[in-house]
Design an enzyme around this catalytic site. Structure first.
Site, PDB file in Angstrom:
ATOM      1  N   ASP A 151       0.828  -1.213   0.000  1.00  0.00           N
ATOM      2  CA  ASP A 151       0.000   0.000   0.000  1.00  0.00           C
ATOM      3  C   ASP A 151       0.862   1.264   0.000  1.00  0.00           C
ATOM      4  O   ASP A 151       2.099   1.193   0.011  1.00  0.00           O
ATOM      5  CB  ASP A 151      -0.938  -0.069   1.229  1.00  0.00           C
ATOM      6  CG  ASP A 151      -2.289   0.556   0.972  1.00  0.00           C
ATOM      7  OD1 ASP A 151      -2.430   1.328   0.009  1.00  0.00           O
ATOM      8  OD2 ASP A 151      -3.215   0.291   1.762  1.00  0.00           O
ATOM      9  N   GLU A 184      -0.937   1.864  -5.133  1.00  0.00           N
ATOM     10  CA  GLU A 184      -0.737   3.300  -4.851  1.00  0.00           C
ATOM     11  C   GLU A 184      -1.826   4.149  -5.492  1.00  0.00           C
ATOM     12  O   GLU A 184      -1.667   5.342  -5.698  1.00  0.00           O
ATOM     13  CB  GLU A 184       0.695   3.759  -5.110  1.00  0.00           C
ATOM     14  CG  GLU A 184       1.196   3.712  -6.518  1.00  0.00           C
ATOM     15  CD  GLU A 184       0.749   4.906  -7.351  1.00  0.00           C
ATOM     16  OE1 GLU A 184      -0.144   4.692  -8.189  1.00  0.00           O
ATOM     17  OE2 GLU A 184       1.284   6.008  -7.175  1.00  0.00           O
ATOM     18  N   TRP A 185      -2.958   3.489  -5.766  1.00  0.00           N
ATOM     19  CA  TRP A 185      -4.225   4.158  -6.091  1.00  0.00           C
ATOM     20  C   TRP A 185      -4.193   4.924  -7.412  1.00  0.00           C
ATOM     21  O   TRP A 185      -5.020   5.808  -7.648  1.00  0.00           O
ATOM     22  CB  TRP A 185      -4.666   5.083  -4.947  1.00  0.00           C
ATOM     23  CG  TRP A 185      -4.433   4.509  -3.594  1.00  0.00           C
ATOM     24  CD1 TRP A 185      -4.727   3.239  -3.192  1.00  0.00           C
ATOM     25  CD2 TRP A 185      -3.826   5.139  -2.460  1.00  0.00           C
ATOM     26  NE1 TRP A 185      -4.356   3.055  -1.879  1.00  0.00           N
ATOM     27  CE2 TRP A 185      -3.798   4.203  -1.408  1.00  0.00           C
ATOM     28  CE3 TRP A 185      -3.312   6.421  -2.231  1.00  0.00           C
ATOM     29  CZ2 TRP A 185      -3.271   4.495  -0.157  1.00  0.00           C
ATOM     30  CZ3 TRP A 185      -2.790   6.715  -0.976  1.00  0.00           C
ATOM     31  CH2 TRP A 185      -2.771   5.759   0.049  1.00  0.00           C
ATOM     32  N   GLY A 186      -3.200   4.617  -8.246  1.00  0.00           N
ATOM     33  CA  GLY A 186      -3.131   5.304  -9.539  1.00  0.00           C
ATOM     34  C   GLY A 186      -2.521   6.690  -9.461  1.00  0.00           C
ATOM     35  O   GLY A 186      -2.433   7.387 -10.473  1.00  0.00           O
ATOM     36  N   ASP A 206     -10.056   3.503  -3.589  1.00  0.00           N
ATOM     37  CA  ASP A 206     -10.780   2.286  -3.190  1.00  0.00           C
ATOM     38  C   ASP A 206     -12.184   2.212  -3.801  1.00  0.00           C
ATOM     39  O   ASP A 206     -12.868   3.216  -3.934  1.00  0.00           O
ATOM     40  CB  ASP A 206     -10.932   2.241  -1.664  1.00  0.00           C
ATOM     41  CG  ASP A 206      -9.608   1.979  -0.986  1.00  0.00           C
ATOM     42  OD1 ASP A 206      -8.556   2.044  -1.652  1.00  0.00           O
ATOM     43  OD2 ASP A 206      -9.626   1.730   0.233  1.00  0.00           O
TER      44      ASP A 206
HETATM   45  C1  GLA Z   1      -6.026   1.330   1.437  1.00  0.00           C
HETATM   46  C2  GLA Z   1      -6.129   0.334   0.283  1.00  0.00           C
HETATM   47  C3  GLA Z   1      -7.252  -0.644   0.585  1.00  0.00           C
HETATM   48  C4  GLA Z   1      -6.969  -1.370   1.895  1.00  0.00           C
HETATM   49  C5  GLA Z   1      -6.785  -0.355   3.030  1.00  0.00           C
HETATM   50  C6  GLA Z   1      -6.291  -1.015   4.306  1.00  0.00           C
HETATM   51  O1  GLA Z   1      -7.159   2.141   1.514  1.00  0.00           O
HETATM   52  O2  GLA Z   1      -6.361   1.008  -0.912  1.00  0.00           O
HETATM   53  O3  GLA Z   1      -7.393  -1.575  -0.465  1.00  0.00           O
HETATM   54  O4  GLA Z   1      -5.823  -2.141   1.744  1.00  0.00           O
HETATM   55  O5  GLA Z   1      -5.843   0.657   2.678  1.00  0.00           O
HETATM   56  O6  GLA Z   1      -6.067  -0.102   5.322  1.00  0.00           O
END
Ligand code: GLA
Length: 396
Positions: A151, A184-186, A206
C-alpha cells in the site's frame, strides 16, 4: 579477437538474463490473479480462525475449482516490530503464527498472501515496511507468502516508482516467487512504470459497495468510488495490461450487500471483460446461492483468464448504453452490453465495432444463461434490464 569473444559472451549473458526475467514475468500471474482478500468485508477484523474458515470455504464452495487461488490478509495482521526489527503478527488474533497459517492455506491447495505498506505506517497505522524492505521480504519468504499487496500510506515525499522497485528487489532477493500487487491508487500513473516492479497495480482509489457515486472518507478526504465510477477510470489504460502485468480496478464487492444481484452480475462481467484480477471480498462462509453462482461462473471467468491477456475496451457509448468488447485468443470476442439507465433498453453490438466485417456470420452464446442464441450476421441486439448486463461470446 579476445575482445570480440568477450563482447559475444557478454551479449549472450545479457540476452539470457532478459529472457529469464521475461519468463519469470510470464509464469507469475500469467493470467489475472484470482483469490480472496479480507479488506472489503472484514477490514481490521482479521484472525487465523477467520482465514482458516475462509480457506475451507474456498474449497467447499467450489471457488477453488473455479480458479480462485490466493487468500490474502489485508491490513491489521501486524502489531509491532520486535527488538531486532522483525515484523510481529498480532499474537491474540494469530496465536499460531503466520507460518502455521500459511501451511494451513497451502495444505488446502491454495496460496497465501499478506499486506504491507511502502511507507512508515500502513493505512490503519500498523508498522509499514519503509527501511525494513529486505528484512520483511525475507520474513515473508520464510513464512511461505506467495502474494504481497503493498500500500501507499504514510509515504511523505517518497517516490513511488523507486519505492516499489526497492521492494521488488527485496522480493527477488528473498528467493521466493511472490506475486507483487502495487497499491498506490493510480496516483503516479503506475501503468507507466508498474510492469518492471509488480504484477498488478491499482489504477484508482478504493472501491465501495455501490453501483455509482463517490463517498467521502470519515476524515473528509475524497473518496471511495462506486463500481461504475471505477469502470470509467479504466478507459484508456487497456494497452498497459498483459500477461504478468495487470491493471487492477480494485477487489470485488460481489456479495457484500450494497448492490442488487443484477448489479453484482454486471460488476463481475465488467471485471472479467477488463481482464481484472478477480479478488473476491465477501464472506465465503456464508454466500447466497446466487452470489456463489456469480463468482463461480466458469464461462465468465474464462473470459477474464483468457491466455491472450487482452484487456477489453468500451467500443460504443450512447448515453447510459454501452458495448464493451474483449478479443480472445481463439479470435472470438467477449462482449458486454451494459445498461446503466433505469429502464429496459435494447443494446446492439455491430460486428464492425468489435473488428469483424459486417457480412460475417457468427454464433452468439449468452454466458449468464449458458445458452447458444443462434447465428447472427452483422450485429446482435438484446434487451438489457436496468443496471444490468447481457454478456455473450461472438464466434465467427
Ligand atoms: C487502502 C487500500 C485498501 C486497503 C486499506 C487497508 O485504503 O487502498 O485496499 O488495503 O488501505 O487499510
Amino acid at each position: 579477437m579476445k575482445h570480440r569473444a568477450l563482447i559475444f559472451l557478454l551479449a549472450v549473458f545479457m540476452l539470457s538474463m532478459a529472457a529469464s526475467s521475461l519468463a519469470q514475468e510470464k509464469s507469475l500471474a500469467s493470467t489475472p490473479p484470482m483469490g480472496w482478500n479480507s479488506w472489503n468485508k472484514f477490514a481490521c477484523n482479521v484472525s487465523e480462525d477467520l482465514i482458516r474458515q475462509i480457506a475451507d470455504a474456498m474449497v467447499a464452495s467450489g471457488l477453488k475449482d473455479a480458479g480462485y487461488q490466493y487468500i490474502v490478509i489485508d491490513d491489521c495482521w501486524q502489531v509491532e516490530r520486535d527488538g531486532r526489527g522483525n515484523i510481529v503478527a498480532d499474537p491474540k488474533r494469530f496465536p499460531s503464527g503466520m507460518k502455521a497459517l500459511a501451511d494451513y492455506v497451502h495444505a488446502n491447495g491454495l496460496k497465501f498472501g499478506l499486506y504491507s505498506d511502502t511507507g512508515t505506517k500502513t493505512c490503519q497505522g500498523r508498522p509499514g515496511s519503509r527501511g525494513y524492505e529486505f528484512q520483511d521480504a525475507r520474513q515473508y519468504a520464510a513464512w511461505g507468502v506467495d502474494y504481497l499487496k503493498y500500500d501507499w500510506c504514510s509515504t511523505s515525499t517518497q517516490d513511488a516508482p523507486s519505492s516499489y522497485a526497492l521492494m521488488r528487489a527485496a522480493l527477488d532477493a528473498s528467493g521466493r516467487a511472490i506475486v507483487f500487487s502495487i497499491c498506490e491508487w493510480g496516483n503516479s500513473k503506475p501503468w507507466l512504470w508498474g510492469r518492471s516492479a509488480g504484477n498488478l497495480w491499482r489504477t484508482t482509489g478504493d472501491i465501495t459497495d455501490k453501483w455509482e457515486g463517490k463517498v467521502k472518507w470519515p476524515d473528509g478526504n475524497c473518496c471511495a468510488y462506486g463500481m461504475t465510477d471505477i469502470l470509467d477510470m479504466q478507459v484508456g489504460l487497456e494497452s498497459f495490461a498483459g500477461p504478468g502485468h495487470w491493471n487492477d480496478p480494485d477487489m470485488l464487492e460481489v456479495g457484500n450487500g450494497g448492490m442488487t444481484t443484477a448489479e453484482y452480475r454486471a460488476h463481475f462481467s465488467l471485471w472479467a471483460i477488463l481482464a481484472a484480477p478477480l479478488i473476491a471480498g465477501n464472506d465465503l462462509r456464508d454466500m447466497k446461492p446466487e452470489i456463489r453462482e456469480i463468482l463461480a461462473n466458469k464461462e465468465v471467468i474464462a473470459v477474464d483468464q483468457d491466455p491472450l491477456g487482452n484487456q477489453g475496451r468500451r467500443v460504443r457509448k450512447n448515453g447510459n448504453l454501452e458495448v464493451w468488447s474483449k478479443p480472445m485468443q481463439d479470435g472470438n470476442r467477449a462482449v458486454v452490453l451494459l445498461n446503466r439507465g433505469t429502464e429496459d433498453a435494447e443494446i446492439t453490438v455491430a460486428w464492425e465495432d468489435v473488428g469483424y466485417p459486417a457480412h460475417l456470420e457468427a454464433r452468439v452464446r449468452d454466458l449468464w444463461q449458458a445458452k447458444h442464441l443462434g447465428k447472427f450476421t452483422g450485429k446482435f441486439s438484446a434487451t438489457v434490464a436496468p443496471h444490468s448486463v447481457v454478456m455473450v461470446t461472438v464466434k465467427p
